[in-house]
Structure formats: structure tokens, C-alpha cells
Design an enzyme around this catalytic site. Structure first.
Site, PDB file in Angstrom:
ATOM      1  CG  ASN A  16      -1.724   1.242   1.376  1.00 16.43           C
ATOM      2  OD1 ASN A  16      -1.763   2.068   0.472  1.00 16.43           O
ATOM      3  ND2 ASN A  16      -2.387   1.399   2.527  1.00 16.43           N
ATOM      4  CE  LYS A  50      -0.067   3.273   4.629  1.00 14.20           C
ATOM      5  NZ  LYS A  50       0.087   3.319   6.062  1.00 14.20           N
ATOM      6  CG  HIS A  53      -5.711   2.085   5.264  1.00 19.22           C
ATOM      7  ND1 HIS A  53      -5.231   3.001   6.168  1.00 19.22           N
ATOM      8  CD2 HIS A  53      -4.736   1.160   5.090  1.00 19.22           C
ATOM      9  CE1 HIS A  53      -3.997   2.644   6.518  1.00 19.22           C
ATOM     10  NE2 HIS A  53      -3.675   1.536   5.880  1.00 19.22           N
ATOM     11  CD  GLU A  74      -2.647   5.587   6.686  1.00 19.32           C
ATOM     12  OE1 GLU A  74      -2.677   5.625   5.447  1.00 19.32           O
ATOM     13  OE2 GLU A  74      -1.700   5.076   7.325  1.00 19.32           O
ATOM     14  CD  GLU A  82      -3.477  -2.404   7.189  1.00 21.37           C
ATOM     15  OE1 GLU A  82      -2.469  -2.746   6.570  1.00 21.37           O
ATOM     16  OE2 GLU A  82      -3.980  -1.263   7.098  1.00 21.37           O
TER      17      GLU A  82
HETATM   18  P1  13P Z   1       3.135   0.409   7.620  1.00 24.96           P
HETATM   19  O1  13P Z   1       3.629  -0.889   7.021  1.00 24.96           O
HETATM   20  O2  13P Z   1       3.888   1.611   7.126  1.00 24.96           O
HETATM   21  O3  13P Z   1       3.037   0.324   9.104  1.00 24.96           O
HETATM   22  O4  13P Z   1       1.651   0.631   7.066  1.00 24.96           O
HETATM   23  C1  13P Z   1       0.748  -0.421   7.126  1.00 24.96           C
HETATM   24  C2  13P Z   1      -0.447  -0.076   6.348  1.00 24.96           C
HETATM   25  O5  13P Z   1      -1.136   0.878   6.643  1.00 24.96           O
HETATM   26  C3  13P Z   1      -0.774  -0.900   5.176  1.00 24.96           C
HETATM   27  O6  13P Z   1      -2.031  -0.618   4.687  1.00 24.96           O
END
Ligand code: 13P
Length: 254
Positions: A10, A12, A94, A96, A166
């Protein structure tokens, strides 16, 4: 049958079109056919990079979708549009997006349904916040998120849906869940899936772990029976590290 492992990056808000095309080309070139066939490898770049993410043996994932096919929804992108680009997977819910964009369980359910209708496999993210874990509420939080996200969802084939566990406290913090903590939560998710979708389907839906996965901790996580792969943020931006994780998982598959 043991489901095929998934390793998904991912990205982002990282990597524009040119960086994306170089990354996926190098990724595909540096992996053998055997590796690419033995597990499902996904990269999920930002929308504008999706057309540049095509490479042999690598699946393309989007990071979000709108639930309507078309209409007056400024700034949005629909599932048929993603489909036309060759997108096969899409992350939904997600943490976020829940946190910064006020995404609700209802929206996540609508997005999951539209993706499945359009033949794109949703990667539905669930996971508790630190205070919920401290209060011992993690099982209930995750069960509730699943029931909301998967309301009215029908699964024709187990690999049409992917769940990512997650824990919010592990995302981008370096504070990875222990393999046992992750396995315990994956068991809760597995039980939910088996109960609601039947044992045959529920036992084969892939459940990924996400949150501070790196080259050092992947081996311990993947040892666990119910961990069918990983959704990786920061470390997936680094080609050598992403490949190292893929190779560790492929070794386990043999
Ligand atoms: P990190 O691997 O940077 O902790 O992020 C995990 C994530 O949000 C994957 O969707």
C-alpha cells in the site's frame, strides 16, 4: 486447500507515474516466474499512477473507490473506471481513511459491494485502536467492523474477498503486533467468516496482517497458520526490501 499467500504494497500518497513504472518493471524483472506464480503480489499506488503499474505477474490494486458508478461526485473514481484500467484489487476501509476522511462502516460496506459487483477484489481493512486493545475490546471491535463491511455481501469464490487485519496502533509506528497477537485476531476473523459464509468459503478467504511489517518480522508472522500474507506500507516503497519480503514468503510456500 491452503490459500495462496498475498503480499501487497500500500503505497499511500507516494510514487507518481514515472517512479511507479520503473518500480513495477524492476520488481517484475527481478522475480522469477516461479515466485510470481506461487504467491499473489499486489502494488497499490495512488490513482494517477494506476495506468503505469502494469507489469507481468504483478496485480494492480487501488487504494479507494466511490460506491456509485457515476454521477455528481466531484473528485471521486468509480469501480467501472478502475476495472477499465485493469485494476484487480482495491483496499477499502483503511484506518487512515476512517480517521482523516470520516469514512464510515456504511460507506465501507457500499464500496465493498460495488467492487464485488464489478469484479474487483476488495481488501477490507479492520483493526482496533490502542485504547480499544487496552480495554480488551479488540475482538468485538473487529467483529463489528466485519459485520458492517460485509453486510449483504455474497462471496462466489473465496479469493474474491481479502481481509486485512491492521491494528491501528501498529500502522507506521514500528510497533508490530507479535505473531501470536496477530494470529489470535486472525482466528477471530476466521471464525466470523466461517460462521457467516460457510466453512468451505470462510476457511479459504485470505486474511492479511498489516502494521509495521518489515524484512525482519515477516518470517515470524508468516509462520502462523491463519496469516495468509501481509499488507505493507512504508517498507513496500523500497524495492529491495519488498523483494526480500516476497522471497521469505515464497520460501514458506514451498
Ligand atoms: P506500515 O507498514 O507503514 O506500518 O503501514 C501499514 C499499512 O497501513 C498498510 O495498509
Amino acid at each position: 486447500m491452503k490459500p495462496k499467500y498475498v503480499i501487497a504494497g500500500n503505497w499511500k500518497l507516494n510514487k507518481g507515474p514515472s517512479e511507479t513504472s520503473v518500480f513495477v518493471r524492476d520488481l517484475s524483472d527481478q522475480l522469477t516466474h516461479e515466485v510470481k506464480n506461487s504467491i499473489d503480489i499486489i502494488v497499490a499506488p495512488p490513482f494517477t499512477s494506476l495506468p503505469f503499474a502494469k507489469a507481468s505477474g504483478i496485480y494492480i490494486g487501488a487504494q479507494d473507490v466511490h460506491w456509485e458508478d457515476k454521477g455528481a461526485f466531484t473528485g471521486e473514481v468509480s469501480a467501472p473506471m478502475l476495472k477499465e484500467l485493469g485494476v484487480q484489487y482495491c483496499i477499502v476501509g483503511h484506518s487512515e481513511r476512517r480517521l482523516y476522511f470520516n469514512e464510515t462502516d456504511r460507506m465501507i460496506n457500499l464500496k465493498t459491494c460495488t467492487l464485488m459487483r464489478n469484479g474487483i477484489k476488495p481488501i477490507v481493512c479492520v483493526g482496533e485502536r490502542l485504547e480499544e486493545r487496552k480495554a480488551g475490546l479488540m475482538n468485538n471491535v473487529v467483529r463489528f467492523q466485519l459485520s458492517a463491511a460485509l453486510f449483504d455481501v455474497e462471496i462466489k469464490r473465496p479469493d474474491d474477498l481479502v481481509i486485512a487485519y491492521e491494528p491501528v496502533w501498529a500502522i507506521g509506528t514500528g510497533d508490530v503486533a507479535t505473531p501470536q497477537q496477530a494470529e489470535d485476531m486472525h482466528e477471530v476473523i476466521r471464525q466470523y467468516l466461517e460462521k457467516h459464509f460457510g466453512i468451505n468459503t470462510g476457511s479459504e478467504v485470505r486474511i492479511l496482517y498489516g502494521g509495521s511489517v518489515n524484512t525482519d518480522n515477516i518470517a515470524g508472522l508468516i509462520e502462523k497458520d491463519e496469516i495468509n500474507g501481509a499488507l505493507i506500507g512504508g517498507v513496500s516503497l523500497d524495492l529491495a526490501k519488498f523483494i526480500s519480503i516476497i522471497k521469505t514468503v515464497t520460501e514458506k510456500e514451498r
